[in-house]
Structures are given as C-alpha cells and as structure tokens.
Design a protein around this motif. Structure first.
Motif, PDB file in Angstrom:
ATOM      1  N   LEU A 118      15.914  10.462  -5.583  1.00  0.00           N
ATOM      2  CA  LEU A 118      14.877   9.843  -6.395  1.00  0.00           C
ATOM      3  C   LEU A 118      13.832   9.263  -5.446  1.00  0.00           C
ATOM      4  CD1 LEU A 118      14.317   9.231  -9.404  1.00  0.00           C
ATOM      5  CD2 LEU A 118      15.557   7.094  -9.121  1.00  0.00           C
ATOM      6  N   TYR A 119      12.555   9.627  -5.673  1.00  0.00           N
ATOM      7  CA  TYR A 119      11.468   9.208  -4.791  1.00  0.00           C
ATOM      8  C   TYR A 119      10.518   8.268  -5.530  1.00  0.00           C
ATOM      9  CZ  TYR A 119      12.900  13.148  -1.838  1.00  0.00           C
ATOM     10  OH  TYR A 119      13.616  14.024  -1.049  1.00  0.00           O
ATOM     11  N   CYS A 120       9.922   7.346  -4.746  1.00  0.00           N
ATOM     12  CA  CYS A 120       8.959   6.401  -5.283  1.00  0.00           C
ATOM     13  C   CYS A 120       7.814   6.264  -4.285  1.00  0.00           C
ATOM     14  CB  CYS A 120       9.640   5.042  -5.496  1.00  0.00           C
ATOM     15  SG  CYS A 120       8.568   3.746  -6.139  1.00  0.00           S
ATOM     16  N   PHE A 121       6.563   6.392  -4.742  1.00  0.00           N
ATOM     17  CA  PHE A 121       5.434   6.159  -3.845  1.00  0.00           C
ATOM     18  C   PHE A 121       5.433   4.698  -3.416  1.00  0.00           C
ATOM     19  CE2 PHE A 121       3.725   9.937  -6.123  1.00  0.00           C
ATOM     20  CZ  PHE A 121       3.537  10.752  -5.006  1.00  0.00           C
ATOM     21  N   GLU A 122       5.182   4.464  -2.122  1.00  0.00           N
ATOM     22  CA  GLU A 122       5.265   3.095  -1.602  1.00  0.00           C
ATOM     23  C   GLU A 122       4.202   2.172  -2.198  1.00  0.00           C
ATOM     24  OE1 GLU A 122       4.917   3.405   2.609  1.00  0.00           O
ATOM     25  OE2 GLU A 122       2.790   3.951   2.577  1.00  0.00           O
ATOM     26  N   THR A 123       3.165   2.749  -2.795  1.00  0.00           N
ATOM     27  CA  THR A 123       2.120   1.946  -3.440  1.00  0.00           C
ATOM     28  C   THR A 123       2.451   1.572  -4.880  1.00  0.00           C
ATOM     29  OG1 THR A 123       0.991   3.991  -4.054  1.00  0.00           O
ATOM     30  CG2 THR A 123       0.276   2.920  -2.010  1.00  0.00           C
ATOM     31  N   ASN A 124       3.561   2.092  -5.402  1.00  0.00           N
ATOM     32  CA  ASN A 124       3.913   1.897  -6.811  1.00  0.00           C
ATOM     33  C   ASN A 124       4.160   0.437  -7.190  1.00  0.00           C
ATOM     34  OD1 ASN A 124       3.901   4.668  -7.381  1.00  0.00           O
ATOM     35  ND2 ASN A 124       5.813   4.555  -8.527  1.00  0.00           N
ATOM     36  N   GLN A 125       3.616   0.050  -8.343  1.00  0.00           N
ATOM     37  CA  GLN A 125       4.051  -1.171  -9.010  1.00  0.00           C
ATOM     38  C   GLN A 125       5.252  -0.849  -9.906  1.00  0.00           C
ATOM     39  OE1 GLN A 125       2.571  -4.316  -8.473  1.00  0.00           O
ATOM     40  NE2 GLN A 125       1.610  -3.132  -6.830  1.00  0.00           N
ATOM     41  N   TYR A 126       5.266   0.385 -10.446  1.00  0.00           N
ATOM     42  CA  TYR A 126       6.356   0.826 -11.330  1.00  0.00           C
ATOM     43  C   TYR A 126       7.497   1.374 -10.486  1.00  0.00           C
ATOM     44  CZ  TYR A 126       8.922   3.544 -14.803  1.00  0.00           C
ATOM     45  OH  TYR A 126       9.912   4.061 -15.603  1.00  0.00           O
ATOM     46  N   ILE A 127       8.701   0.788 -10.648  1.00  0.00           N
ATOM     47  CA  ILE A 127       9.850   1.244  -9.867  1.00  0.00           C
ATOM     48  C   ILE A 127      11.010   1.686 -10.756  1.00  0.00           C
ATOM     49  CG2 ILE A 127       9.256  -0.152  -7.850  1.00  0.00           C
ATOM     50  CD1 ILE A 127      11.507  -2.104  -8.773  1.00  0.00           C
TER      51      ILE A 127
END
Length: 262
Positions: A118-127
């Motif tokens: 599972l990947y998340c952009f480091e700029t995300n507010q949504y996790i």
C-alpha cells in the motif's frame, strides 16, 4: 438448507462492528460469536472466506487468527486461495497515470494498492486507515507496478467524474471511503475464482454483506445474507436478513439457517 460448501464474508459492517472505534484492530471489532461461527462452519465442512474491499496486507494477519485460509481482497481484484494468489486485476500503467492526473485536478488524494503493498504520497493529508502500513512515494517517483485499485475519501458530495465509458468504477466501501478500480474487478469474480479452485459452483456458496460493493457478490451466490445494519437496497437482494453485526448477526444467521448448531 442445501449442500453449501463455502461462505463468503465481508468485513466492515458484516464481521467487524463499524460502530466501535476504528482505532481498534479488526479482530477486536469482531464479536466472539462471529469468531465461533467461523470455526463451527469450518468444522461442518463449509469453508469460510473473507471477501473485502480492503487490501490483502490489512486482512492476512486477521484471517490467520480467525482460521481463514482464503481471501478475496481489493473488491475481487486480488484473490488468494489456501494462501496462494490465484488472480490479480491490474490497472494498465497509462490508465493509472491518467487517473492520478484526473484526481489531482479534482483535488482528491488517494492511496495506491498493489496486491501486497500500500502506497501513500508523502504530501498526502489523506492517509486512510492509520493502522495500515504504507510505503511513502514522492510525486517524482515512478508509479508502482501491478496497481489494482486506489483508495479515496468519500462523502455524499464527492463526484469522481469518471464518465460512463470509463473502464474504471468508483465504489463506496465504507462510510467515508471508496475504491476506484477496473469495472471487471468484482467480488463476484473473486467468488468464481475460489469456487473454480474448489471445483464447485457458486450456487453452492453463501455470502454475508452489508454495503453497496456486496451487490455483485449477492448476485453470484446461491444464498445471500444481509446484515440487519445493511443498506436497504442490499436487504432487498437478500434471501435472508439477519440481525446487526453487534447483535450476533453472523451467529444467529448460521444457527437459524441450519449451518451450525448452538
């Protein structure tokens, strides 16, 4: 009851009580009566299978603790039978890049799923689910390979604007979340993959669900069961409606339908 061989269970709102704090693990949100029902089903030669919109990595440890060996994850876009992945439904890279650009223009953040990561952009507010492990991505990083779906925030006002001709679909899977994946990826497809591996037909299967992404599952199996807390439209599709998950709905249905005894 007929000779049912397998029972498919959604997680959120079906096995796990969504009214309990989401900071609790899945296992702690599953009533003891439901855990016992799964064990009794297995003793009676009815194979319990998890069928969820959630990521395989989020489900595997919980399934192991429940004694469940097979998992339909990511809304049928990833299927494991007896611990081995037998199916994945991958979004082509050009379509994925186009989708991410489209969401960025709509100011909709997302998580990116592959079968085992599972990947998340480091700029995300949504996790998304804070308890699930994620690999951080920079916007400049290459896109992950074998992406099967995106997780996006959902509300009544959300409009994804995918278009009727899009090969993709957005499905609400929880009160505040939706998944975007190929239209060919459904829980029904996962059910058929499992049943083929078991050398049975889907008519020898039951399914338990509560949300909109359970529609195709209900259409596929021989006997669909809706939870008492299910969406009204899903209850209309059900052959049987049990009580809510927090009112021992799984256990009561299995006993009432003659699948297990008290």
């Amino acid at each position: 009851m007929k000779n049912y061989r397998v029972a498919f269970f959604d997680i959120d709102g079906t096995l796990a009580d969504n009214n309990l704090p989401h900071g609790l693990s899945f296992e702690k949100r599953i009533p003891d009566s439901a855990k016992l029902a799964l064990r009794r089903l297995k003793e009676n030669q009815i194979e319990p299978v998890i069928a969820s919109g959630r990521h395989y990595g989020t489900l595997a440890e919980m399934a192991d603790k429940l004694g469940v060996d097979s998992i339909i994850s990511s809304n049928g876009n990833c299927v494991h039978y007896q611990g081995t992945m037998i199916h994945q439904n991958v979004i082509p890279q050009p379509l994925l890049a186009e989708l991410l650009d489209h969401l960025e223009k709509l100011n909709i953040e997302c998580l990116i799923e592959t079968p085992h990561e599972l990947y998340c952009f480091e700029t995300n507010q949504y996790i998304g689910d804070p308890s699930s492990k994620k690999t951080l991505l920079k916007k400049t990083d290459p896109l992950p390979k074998n992406v099967i779906q995106l997780i996006v925030p959902w509300s009544e006002k959300t409009e994804f604007k995918l278009g009727i001709d899009s090969p993709l679909i957005a499905e609400k899977v929880a009160p505040v979340a939706a998944n975007i994946h190929l239209k060919t990826g459904t829980k029904a497809e996962g059910i058929h993959k499992i049943c083929d591996s078991m050398k049975i037909t889907a008519k020898q299967a039951l399914a338990f669900g509560d949300e909109e992404n359970d529609f195709t599952m209900f259409d596929a199996v021989g006997f669909p069961v809706a939870m008492g807390n299910a969406a009204p439209a899903l209850k209309e599709k059900a052959a049987y409606v049990t009580t809510a998950v927090n009112d021992d709905g799984i256990w009561k249905a299995c006993v009432d339908l003659g699948l297990i005894t008290e």
